[in-house]
Scaffold this active site. Structure first.
Site: not given
Length: 325
Positions: A129, A153
């Protein structure tokens, strides 16, 4: 016969947004697909479509090496797509322990299984990501930027990338990393995300809610583009020496949350509906967007799905799913 004809492929995260559509494309191309699945969600596109009946399912947990190894070796998989992860920023904020277990430990289990294959695994594509880069005053992100995630995250994705690249550089594992912006499309049932949540509210005649102040800037890329990116990356990595390299995948057309919302509102109801702006988002990076020129020059990949076409296709899926015409 396509490149994927009769190849034995492992997909982790096969019940997720990208995983479901990746499995379908692999099946259409003639591949034999094995999926490592922990929980069987009847609402997953993989299950709703019936595609799960055409694949081999190994019930197991990414956090358990024996489960990952069994999934890798049971059908002699030669290609691996590692998509399995805890993908929600808010969940990571409230439960960092489980997020680190799933995203970090899960990645080293996949990479170790590839190492133990003694060369039978020919390609590992690790789904990452833009969050792996952390915040940056310089945008767009390039692949040579340092990885310094901050929130749980973001850190989990930074670690995912570094572990994958470590196995590539140290052991010669044929791994590549795909760093993507915000992926959207039919089948995403994480309603806290802006696109599915907004579409559901508008279809249900409810006033949509924006968790941010609407000015956050992001990349938004349709799942069809990402499926093609993952397949392309695996194919090219077996013809070129790009072990351990990372590639950005985006439309190279960042836009604000509010601008995205306006597009969705126009497509769903034909006009702009004033949202409720809560401005309560936590542990979110203000602006993020990627430069995908490396993917174009080395892989020959570029986004094909325009925002209008992608959103229109996505809205159509949700109208069908939610029982509205």
């Amino acid at each position: 016969m396509s490149f994927w004809g009769n190849r034995s492929v492992l997909v982790t995260g096969a019940t997720g947004l990208v995983g479901s559509w990746l499995v379908r494309d692999l099946l259409d191309k003639g591949a034999h697909v094995t999926a490592l699945i922990l929980d069987s969600d009847p609402n997953s596109e993989l299950i709703r479509s019936g595609d799960i009946k055409s694949i081999s399912v190994v019930n197991g947990d990414l956090r358990n090496y024996k489960d990952v190894a069994r999934a890798t070796f049971i059908n002699d998989c030669t290609e691996v797509f590692h998509l399995g992860a805890q993908t929600i920023v808010g969940t990571a904020l409230t439960d960092p322990f489980s997020t680190f277990e799933s995203n970090i430990q899960g990645t080293w289990n996949v990479m170790e299984a590839a190492r133990q294959s003694r060369g039978s695994v020919k390609s590992v594509v690790v789904a990452s990501s833009d969050k792996a880069y952390g915040s940056s005053e310089i945008l767009p992100y390039l692949e040579n930027f340092p990885l310094h995630g901050d929130g749980p995250y973001d850190v989990s994705k930074s670690c995912t990338d570094l572990i994958a690249q470590s196995y590539g550089s140290t052991y010669g594992i044929p791994v590549t990393v795909a760093r993507c912006g915000n992926i959207y499309g039919g089948g995403d049932l994480n309603w806290s995300r802006i696109i599915p949540g907004t579409i559901r509210d508008l279809i249900g005649n409810k006033r949509p809610v924006l968790r941010s102040d609407g000015t956050f800037v992001r990349d938004y890329v349709h799942v069809d583009d990402i499926v093609s990116a993952y397949l392309n990356l695996s194919e090219v990595s077996q013809a070129k020496e790009i072990n351990g390299e990372a590639f950005n995948f985006s439309r190279d057309e960042p836009l604000s949350v509010l601008d995205l919302y306006k597009e969705i509102s126009t497509i769903v109801v034909g006009k702009y509906i004033e949202p409720e702006i809560q401005n309560t988002a936590k542990s979110e990076i203000k602006d993020q967007h990627l430069n995908s020129s490396k993917a174009k020059s080395i892989l020959g990949w570029e986004s094909k799905v325009t925002l209008e076409h992608g959103l229109t296709k996505t809205v159509s899926w949700y109208k069908s799913y939610l029982g509205r015409k």
